[in-house]
Design a protein around this motif. Structure first.
Motif, PDB file in Angstrom:
ATOM      1  N   ASP A 499       0.844  -1.201   0.000  1.00 21.37           N
ATOM      2  CA  ASP A 499       0.000   0.000   0.000  1.00 21.37           C
ATOM      3  C   ASP A 499       0.880   1.252   0.000  1.00 21.37           C
ATOM      4  O   ASP A 499       2.112   1.169  -0.170  1.00 21.37           O
ATOM      5  CB  ASP A 499      -0.949  -0.014   1.201  1.00 21.37           C
ATOM      6  CG  ASP A 499      -0.209  -0.146   2.537  1.00 21.37           C
ATOM      7  OD1 ASP A 499       1.019   0.089   2.570  1.00 21.37           O
ATOM      8  OD2 ASP A 499      -0.855  -0.482   3.542  1.00 21.37           O
ATOM      9  N   ALA A 500       0.273   2.409   0.205  1.00 23.78           N
ATOM     10  CA  ALA A 500       1.009   3.683   0.135  1.00 23.78           C
ATOM     11  C   ALA A 500       2.152   3.738   1.150  1.00 23.78           C
ATOM     12  O   ALA A 500       3.255   4.211   0.838  1.00 23.78           O
ATOM     13  CB  ALA A 500       0.046   4.846   0.350  1.00 23.78           C
ATOM     14  N   LYS A 501       1.917   3.239   2.378  1.00 27.25           N
ATOM     15  CA  LYS A 501       2.958   3.277   3.413  1.00 27.25           C
ATOM     16  C   LYS A 501       4.160   2.415   3.024  1.00 27.25           C
ATOM     17  O   LYS A 501       5.319   2.816   3.194  1.00 27.25           O
ATOM     18  CB  LYS A 501       2.389   2.794   4.752  1.00 27.25           C
ATOM     19  CG  LYS A 501       1.447   3.789   5.421  1.00 27.25           C
ATOM     20  CD  LYS A 501       0.992   3.258   6.764  1.00 27.25           C
ATOM     21  CE  LYS A 501       0.041   4.248   7.452  1.00 27.25           C
ATOM     22  NZ  LYS A 501      -0.450   3.717   8.754  1.00 27.25           N
ATOM     23  N   ILE A 502       3.870   1.226   2.509  1.00 22.31           N
ATOM     24  CA  ILE A 502       4.951   0.318   2.112  1.00 22.31           C
ATOM     25  C   ILE A 502       5.716   0.894   0.918  1.00 22.31           C
ATOM     26  O   ILE A 502       6.950   0.788   0.841  1.00 22.31           O
ATOM     27  CB  ILE A 502       4.403  -1.086   1.788  1.00 22.31           C
ATOM     28  CG1 ILE A 502       3.682  -1.682   2.999  1.00 22.31           C
ATOM     29  CG2 ILE A 502       5.522  -2.012   1.316  1.00 22.31           C
ATOM     30  CD1 ILE A 502       4.546  -1.905   4.212  1.00 22.31           C
ATOM     31  N   LYS A 503       4.994   1.504  -0.015  1.00 17.34           N
ATOM     32  CA  LYS A 503       5.645   2.130  -1.177  1.00 17.34           C
ATOM     33  C   LYS A 503       6.630   3.207  -0.726  1.00 17.34           C
ATOM     34  O   LYS A 503       7.744   3.318  -1.255  1.00 17.34           O
ATOM     35  CB  LYS A 503       4.602   2.727  -2.122  1.00 17.34           C
ATOM     36  CG  LYS A 503       3.830   1.687  -2.927  1.00 17.34           C
ATOM     37  CD  LYS A 503       2.824   2.345  -3.865  1.00 17.34           C
ATOM     38  CE  LYS A 503       2.001   1.327  -4.620  1.00 17.34           C
ATOM     39  NZ  LYS A 503       2.767   0.562  -5.601  1.00 17.34           N
ATOM     40  N   SER A 519       4.263  -3.377   8.211  1.00 16.15           N
ATOM     41  CA  SER A 519       3.263  -4.275   7.626  1.00 16.15           C
ATOM     42  C   SER A 519       2.454  -4.979   8.713  1.00 16.15           C
ATOM     43  O   SER A 519       1.226  -5.074   8.630  1.00 16.15           O
ATOM     44  CB  SER A 519       3.954  -5.300   6.726  1.00 16.15           C
ATOM     45  OG  SER A 519       3.036  -6.224   6.217  1.00 16.15           O
ATOM     46  N   VAL A 520       3.146  -5.467   9.756  1.00 11.46           N
ATOM     47  CA  VAL A 520       2.463  -6.156  10.856  1.00 11.46           C
ATOM     48  C   VAL A 520       1.544  -5.194  11.609  1.00 11.46           C
ATOM     49  O   VAL A 520       0.427  -5.557  12.007  1.00 11.46           O
ATOM     50  CB  VAL A 520       3.496  -6.800  11.810  1.00 11.46           C
ATOM     51  CG1 VAL A 520       2.839  -7.269  13.100  1.00 11.46           C
ATOM     52  CG2 VAL A 520       4.200  -7.964  11.119  1.00 11.46           C
ATOM     53  N   LYS A 521       1.995  -3.960  11.796  1.00 16.27           N
ATOM     54  CA  LYS A 521       1.182  -2.960  12.505  1.00 16.27           C
ATOM     55  C   LYS A 521      -0.118  -2.651  11.765  1.00 16.27           C
ATOM     56  O   LYS A 521      -1.124  -2.291  12.377  1.00 16.27           O
ATOM     57  CB  LYS A 521       1.986  -1.677  12.710  1.00 16.27           C
ATOM     58  CG  LYS A 521       3.029  -1.773  13.816  1.00 16.27           C
ATOM     59  CD  LYS A 521       3.821  -0.479  13.947  1.00 16.27           C
ATOM     60  CE  LYS A 521       4.900  -0.619  15.010  1.00 16.27           C
ATOM     61  NZ  LYS A 521       5.742   0.601  15.107  1.00 16.27           N
ATOM     62  N   THR A 522      -0.080  -2.785  10.445  1.00 17.97           N
ATOM     63  CA  THR A 522      -1.282  -2.495   9.650  1.00 17.97           C
ATOM     64  C   THR A 522      -2.155  -3.736   9.450  1.00 17.97           C
ATOM     65  O   THR A 522      -3.101  -3.709   8.675  1.00 17.97           O
ATOM     66  CB  THR A 522      -0.894  -1.923   8.274  1.00 17.97           C
ATOM     67  OG1 THR A 522      -0.013  -2.835   7.603  1.00 17.97           O
ATOM     68  CG2 THR A 522      -0.202  -0.577   8.422  1.00 17.97           C
TER      69      THR A 522
END
Length: 551
Positions: A499-503, A519-522
């Motif tokens: 998603d946008a955060k990972i990008k 990723s785990v937090k989301t």
């Protein structure tokens, strides 16, 4: 198919097992793939084999038997000879008052019923019952008694020809659902081993004299050089089983101290059934994956060690996307299974047909979807990324331990972080765990050693998932699973939804640990958590989960 397609569709509509729109769509796809509409409906999770069996039992006005839930007495099973049962796909499951109860796919086959009566003898009547294909296939394995440790002093001396002996081994391995056959020359013996559910089992020991003729026969079938015994050789051939199934074998011959060792990888000749649930994806993960597959461009990566089911996952996804309006091209090494209406290319390094050169040519073939068997060098990585940027949906595999670990791996191969961030849709990491045998598993306490491992990893497991772990099942062993306690394998997964955060993290060259934490937090489940959920559901064991995660 038991009855013709038109009659089957009428039955499905009459009993409202599938909606009209879904049935019409499945019919079109079946025509496109050249397979049965049943395969498509089951593959799309719109119909299961047991519902189909119950439907056909109504149609034929006979009983339905769920063989997976029955403990069949071996003495009754063996009333029908093994060769006969394997050839015709029939199972004797009960006997009362001179009446033999038989499970079969086609209970309207009166000729076969009469043949059963003559073959068995001393029975007054055969009572046919409908059973699912899967139930019959699993029950046929009861004829085999798996030998855990073969006594190598007890050598099987056979007067049968090497050709017949080899055919018997191939047939048996297919019926056992083995993935590989190992033909190993020892100092004075010939050892045969099958890999079943990821574990090698000693199966037979023959006289050493059989080694050379069996290897020669395999070389002839695989079009290999008979007189070459000093160098490794690779080949492939197909084999028709007694039940009429065509199976492909990939052959690897390599010289060893005691002679040439042969390993045969067993492959389905053609795939027609594709189902995310059968892979082992939980319902919420199926929904996430399905949404990502709706995209028309970008990159989808699968990661895991050799033998973790990566190619099977990609084939399943390609099968779901295989529609008449889509051009799908693949470049693989090797092509493990053929899928109708998908253009598959085999890598051949001897003529410089590599992943990179093949991928370049594929992009001139007007593809919508491209699958690259593996991204293992900079050239392939760059071409695949550029293809994903220019309107193609690209699928591939990379070697990494976790889903987040695939990102630095791609960057190490020479992909600029900002390009990877703009093209990557999803990364799936996976392993395969053995499934507990449903007929013999029992509730037990967790092994203290495994419990200590679980306690040591609690910080990586959410409390909600730990709470699910109430009943714990252990393997026992029975005739159905050849005393292993397990039957079949299923995937455990870790899905990285880009998603946008990972990008942003990818573009800023974040480490795999930093990406994993976010990723785990989301809400992303780790592979360990996915495994524990399957343990809580009674599908597998903690021992299995920890065994494969440590690979």
């Amino acid at each position: 198919m038991i009855i013709n397609e038109a009659a089957l569709r009428k039955l499905i509509k009459r009993y409202k097992l599938v909606g009209n729109e879904d049935l019409l769509s499945a019919t079109k796809v079946a025509q496109h793939l050249g397979c049965s509409v049943v395969d498509v409906l089951i593959g799309r999770d719109l119909l299961n084999e047991k519902d189909l069996g119950k439907l056909l039992s109504k149609n034929y006005k006979v009983g339905y038997v769920d063989l997976d839930k029955r403990n069949i007495d071996v003495s009754i099973l063996k009333l029908i000879p093994e060769d006969f049962a394997q050839s015709y796909g029939v199972i004797a499951f009960d006997k009362k008052d001179g009446k033999l109860f038989v499970a079969m796919e086609d209970p309207s086959d009166l000729e076969l019923i009469e043949l059963i009566k003559k073959t068995v003898g001393k029975i007054n009547k055969v009572s046919p019952h409908v059973a699912s294909r899967g139930g019959i296939k699993n029950s046929l394995k009861l004829y085999k008694t798996k030998v855990k440790d073969v006594d190598e002093s007890k050598v099987e001396i056979t007067e049968a020809s090497p050709v017949y002996t080899l055919e018997r081994l191939l047939e048996e391995a297919v019926n056992e659902d083995a993935s590989d056959i190992h033909i190993e020359p020892l100092e004075d013996r010939l050892l045969i081993r099958y890999r079943v559910d990821g574990v090698l089992h000693d199966t037979k020991v023959y006289d050493k004299n059989l080694h050379s003729p069996i290897v020669a026969r395999l070389k002839v079938l695989s079009d290999l050089k008979l007189d070459e015994t000093r160098l490794p050789q690779d080949g492939q051939f197909s084999f028709n089983t007694k039940r009429g199934n065509k199976v492909s074998f990939r052959v690897s011959v390599i010289p060893c101290v005691n002679g040439e060792k042969v390993v045969l990888r067993i492959l389905e000749d053609s795939l027609t059934r594709f189902n995310l649930e059968e892979l082992g994806l939980l319902r919420e993960d199926q929904e996430i994956t399905s949404r990502k597959l709706e995209r028309t461009h970008g990159m989808f990566l699968v990661t895991g060690p050799t033998g973790s089911g990566k190619t099977t996952s990609l084939y399943t996804i390609l099968g779901l996307l295989n529609k008449s309006g889509v051009n799908i091209q693949t470049i693989e090494d090797p092509v493990e299974n053929k899928i109708k209406r998908i253009n598959q290319i085999q890598v051949n390094n001897q003529i410089n047909l590599t992943f990179a050169t093949g991928l370049r040519s594929i992009l001139r073939q007007d593809p919508d979807i491209v699958m690259v068997g593996e991204i293992r060098d900079k050239e392939t990585a760059v071409i695949a990324t550029n293809a994903a940027m220019t309107g193609h949906l690209v699928f591939s595999t990379v070697h990494a331990n976790t889903s987040a670990g695939a990102i630095p791996r791609m960057i190490d191969l020479g992909i600029e972080p900002f390009l990877l961030a703009s093209t990557l849709n999803m990364v799936v990491a996976q392993r395969l765990v053995r499934i507990l045998c449903s007929k013999c598993k029992r509730i037990s306490k967790i092994n203290p050693l495994v419990k200590s491992k679980l306690d040591a990893n609690k910080k990586y497991i959410s409390k909600d998932i730990l709470k699910m772990l109430k009943d714990y099942y252990e393997p026992v062993g029975c005739n159905s699973c050849h005393d292993t306690g397990y039957r079949g394998r299923v995937g455990i997964f870790e899905l990285l939804n880009v998603d946008a955060k990972i990008k942003d993290l990818i573009a800023s060259k974040a480490t795999s640990n930093q990406i994993q934490e976010v990723s785990v937090k989301t809400g992303t489940k780790t592979m360990l958590e996915d495994g524990i959920i399957k343990v809580a559901k009674g599908i597998t064991t903690l021992e299995e989960v920890f065994r494969v995660i440590s690979e």
